[in-house]
Structures are given as C-alpha cells and as structure tokens.
Design a protein around this motif. Structure first.
Motif, PDB file in Angstrom:
ATOM      1  N   SER A   7      59.635  21.029 107.130  1.00  6.89           N
ATOM      2  CA  SER A   7      59.513  20.542 105.756  1.00  6.89           C
ATOM      3  C   SER A   7      60.387  21.322 104.782  1.00  6.89           C
ATOM      4  O   SER A   7      60.535  20.925 103.627  1.00  6.89           O
ATOM      5  CB  SER A   7      58.053  20.611 105.296  1.00  6.89           C
ATOM      6  OG  SER A   7      57.618  21.954 105.173  1.00  6.89           O
ATOM      7  N   THR A  55      61.783  11.717 103.581  1.00  5.46           N
ATOM      8  CA  THR A  55      60.579  11.683 102.761  1.00  5.46           C
ATOM      9  C   THR A  55      59.949  10.301 102.849  1.00  5.46           C
ATOM     10  O   THR A  55      60.643   9.298 102.998  1.00  5.46           O
ATOM     11  CB  THR A  55      60.871  11.996 101.279  1.00  5.46           C
ATOM     12  OG1 THR A  55      61.871  11.084 100.793  1.00  5.46           O
ATOM     13  CG2 THR A  55      61.356  13.419 101.101  1.00  5.46           C
ATOM     14  N   ASN A  92      55.925  12.673 100.215  1.00  6.55           N
ATOM     15  CA  ASN A  92      55.665  13.565 101.342  1.00  6.55           C
ATOM     16  C   ASN A  92      56.893  13.763 102.223  1.00  6.55           C
ATOM     17  O   ASN A  92      57.596  12.813 102.548  1.00  6.55           O
ATOM     18  CB  ASN A  92      54.520  13.008 102.195  1.00  6.55           C
ATOM     19  CG  ASN A  92      53.240  12.838 101.410  1.00  6.55           C
ATOM     20  OD1 ASN A  92      52.838  13.726 100.663  1.00  6.55           O
ATOM     21  ND2 ASN A  92      52.587  11.697 101.571  1.00  6.55           N
ATOM     22  N   LYS A  93      57.135  15.003 102.599  1.00  2.14           N
ATOM     23  CA  LYS A  93      58.235  15.327 103.504  1.00  2.14           C
ATOM     24  C   LYS A  93      57.888  14.841 104.907  1.00  2.14           C
ATOM     25  O   LYS A  93      56.743  14.950 105.352  1.00  2.14           O
ATOM     26  CB  LYS A  93      58.452  16.843 103.515  1.00  2.14           C
ATOM     27  CG  LYS A  93      59.676  17.299 104.285  1.00  2.14           C
ATOM     28  CD  LYS A  93      60.957  17.088 103.515  1.00  2.14           C
ATOM     29  CE  LYS A  93      62.145  17.681 104.277  1.00  2.14           C
ATOM     30  NZ  LYS A  93      63.394  17.560 103.536  1.00  2.14           N
ATOM     31  N   SER A  94      58.882  14.289 105.621  1.00  2.90           N
ATOM     32  CA  SER A  94      58.627  13.760 106.958  1.00  2.90           C
ATOM     33  C   SER A  94      59.660  14.263 107.959  1.00  2.90           C
ATOM     34  O   SER A  94      60.746  14.718 107.593  1.00  2.90           O
ATOM     35  CB  SER A  94      58.638  12.229 106.949  1.00  2.90           C
ATOM     36  OG  SER A  94      59.931  11.744 106.636  1.00  2.90           O
ATOM     37  N   LEU A 123      54.232  14.232 109.086  1.00  2.00           N
ATOM     38  CA  LEU A 123      54.212  14.092 107.637  1.00  2.00           C
ATOM     39  C   LEU A 123      53.422  15.251 107.040  1.00  2.00           C
ATOM     40  O   LEU A 123      52.351  15.607 107.541  1.00  2.00           O
ATOM     41  CB  LEU A 123      53.545  12.762 107.273  1.00  2.00           C
ATOM     42  CG  LEU A 123      53.830  12.142 105.903  1.00  2.00           C
ATOM     43  CD1 LEU A 123      55.307  11.785 105.785  1.00  2.00           C
ATOM     44  CD2 LEU A 123      52.976  10.888 105.718  1.00  2.00           C
ATOM     45  N   VAL A 127      51.336  16.122 104.024  1.00  3.32           N
ATOM     46  CA  VAL A 127      50.628  15.398 102.969  1.00  3.32           C
ATOM     47  C   VAL A 127      50.053  16.362 101.938  1.00  3.32           C
ATOM     48  O   VAL A 127      49.323  17.299 102.288  1.00  3.32           O
ATOM     49  CB  VAL A 127      49.494  14.539 103.567  1.00  3.32           C
ATOM     50  CG1 VAL A 127      48.723  13.819 102.471  1.00  3.32           C
ATOM     51  CG2 VAL A 127      50.066  13.537 104.560  1.00  3.32           C
ATOM     52  N   ASN A 128      50.389  16.125 100.681  1.00  3.46           N
ATOM     53  CA  ASN A 128      49.853  16.919  99.576  1.00  3.46           C
ATOM     54  C   ASN A 128      50.158  18.409  99.740  1.00  3.46           C
ATOM     55  O   ASN A 128      49.388  19.260  99.293  1.00  3.46           O
ATOM     56  CB  ASN A 128      48.339  16.701  99.449  1.00  3.46           C
ATOM     57  CG  ASN A 128      47.801  17.081  98.084  1.00  3.46           C
ATOM     58  OD1 ASN A 128      48.528  17.081  97.093  1.00  3.46           O
ATOM     59  ND2 ASN A 128      46.528  17.418  98.025  1.00  3.46           N
ATOM     60  N   LYS A 129      51.282  18.722 100.413  1.00  4.98           N
ATOM     61  CA  LYS A 129      51.724  20.095 100.651  1.00  4.98           C
ATOM     62  C   LYS A 129      50.663  20.931 101.354  1.00  4.98           C
ATOM     63  O   LYS A 129      50.627  22.157 101.229  1.00  4.98           O
ATOM     64  CB  LYS A 129      52.112  20.767  99.325  1.00  4.98           C
ATOM     65  CG  LYS A 129      53.272  20.099  98.612  1.00  4.98           C
ATOM     66  CD  LYS A 129      53.630  20.814  97.325  1.00  4.98           C
ATOM     67  CE  LYS A 129      54.798  20.132  96.629  1.00  4.98           C
ATOM     68  NZ  LYS A 129      55.168  20.808  95.358  1.00  4.98           N
ATOM     69  N   ALA A 183      44.597  13.135 101.587  1.00  2.00           N
ATOM     70  CA  ALA A 183      45.090  13.962 100.484  1.00  2.00           C
ATOM     71  C   ALA A 183      43.971  14.365  99.529  1.00  2.00           C
ATOM     72  O   ALA A 183      44.043  15.414  98.879  1.00  2.00           O
ATOM     73  CB  ALA A 183      46.182  13.219  99.723  1.00  2.00           C
TER      74      ALA A 183
END
Length: 208
Positions: free
Chosen positions: A134, A151, A155-157, A172, A174-176, A205
């Motif tokens: 990420s 992304t 969210n980073k993917s 993924l 999710v919500n860092k 999340a």
C-alpha cells in the motif's frame, strides 16, 4: 511497555533478506524473471513503515475488533463457489494484536478454490508490514501474468495473477486499517474480483 519499533523494522528487514538468501537457484531464476512485490515491497517501504510506526506509537494503540465480527462479514458463497469452512482468531505479541477471519470456498471437485481473509491490525505497524504494497507503486507485466498496485475508490489495492496455473490474488486496504485479501487457484481474476465484491466493505470500514 511500548514495543521497540526500531527492532521491529530491523526484524522485518532481516526476515526479508533471509527469504531472499534462502531461495533455490530455480526460485532465484524465477524471481529474476518475475519479481514479486511481496518481498521487495517490504524492503522498499521500510522507511515509510518506520515513519508511520512512529505516528501510530504516538497516537497510542487501537483495540482490534473481535474476530467474530469479522467472521460475520464472510460471504456464504462467492460467485457460485460455496463456503466450505470459516475460521477466526485473535493473536497478540509485543503490545500488538491482530484479529483474522478466513473463509475457504470451492466447487465440488476442488478444481476452483478461493480464500477470503479479513484482517484487523488496529492500524498498527504489524498491519502496515502486512500491507507493504500500500506504500509503493507497482505496474508490471510478463508473458505469464501481471502485478500492480492501484486504488478502488479511496482504498489502495494490489493485484497479482499468473496465467500458467490460473492463480492470483487481490488485496484491499480498507479505511487504512482493515486488509481484505482474496486468493484463488483455477479461477480468473474476474472471479476473484467478484469474490471481493461479495464482502460488505462499508460494514467492514464501520467496525470499531
């Protein structure tokens, strides 16, 4: 006692180097041809992990959710594959805790298999180590498949797929905080993405 972040990051680097040194000649050759972010990402992102770890330590620990709450979000089936098993656990060490729920899915003859895992590290440095991808950018194609970061919404993917045995994964952040990972064999990337869609990311999340 607060965990020693410098020691943790040093340990992460050591493990990565050991992974590289322990490869066979054939594995080394394959790595040269199709280098994976799973090992390189940890080294390349080490500095960012240390920086974020300092911020997390300053803000204090966040209690991870009960793994049973994560299990409730595992879909009953994914794109036609029935769930065969669902497990969950919560582990802790050195002041860090991680909650995990995993669902295994397959067709009748197990020629198509998918694993869905939901992980909550409470936003700790452990979680950042698991999601080192990420913090880097990857976009790579070979004759056998591809690997890339991107992304999905906010969210980073991360995606990786091998055409030779129809295996791959998509992850993924999710919500860092929460890491959703879908791995499969004998299936297409489209099927893996459908499996990811079966997870209610909004509910995930919102967990606290």
């Amino acid at each position: 006692m607060r965990p020693n972040l410098k020691s943790f990051c040093t340990g992460l680097l050591s493990v990565t180097l050991l992974m590289s040194c322990g490869e066979t000649k054939e594995e080394k050759k394959n790595d040269d041809e199709d280098e994976s972010v799973s090992a390189v990402g940890a080294v390349g992102a080490l500095k960012d992990i240390a920086t974020r770890a300092g911020e997390m330590q300053k803000n204090g620990p966040v209690e991870t959710v009960n793994f049973r709450s994560l299990k409730e979000l595992l879909p009953a089936d994914v794109d036609g594959l029935a769930r065969k098993e669902a497990t969950g656990e919560k582990n802790g060490a050195a002041g860090f805790t991680v909650s995990t729920a995993t669902g295994n899915y397959a067709n009748d003859d197990n020629s198509e298999t998918i694993e869905v895992s939901l992980v909550d590290g409470g936003g700790s440095v452990v979680m950042m180590g698991l999601a080192a991808w990420s913090m880097i950018e990857v976009d790579k194609e070979t004759k056998n498949g591809y690997e890339k970061t991107s992304t999905m919404g906010e969210n980073k993917s991360y995606e990786k797929y091998d055409n030779t045995d129809e295996s791959g994964e998509i992850a993924l952040l999710v919500n860092k905080r929460f890491i959703v990972t879908v791995k499969g064999k004998g299936v297409s990337m489209d099927k893996l993405k459908e499996a990811l869609k079966a997870v209610d990311l909004d509910k995930l999340a919102a967990l606290k």
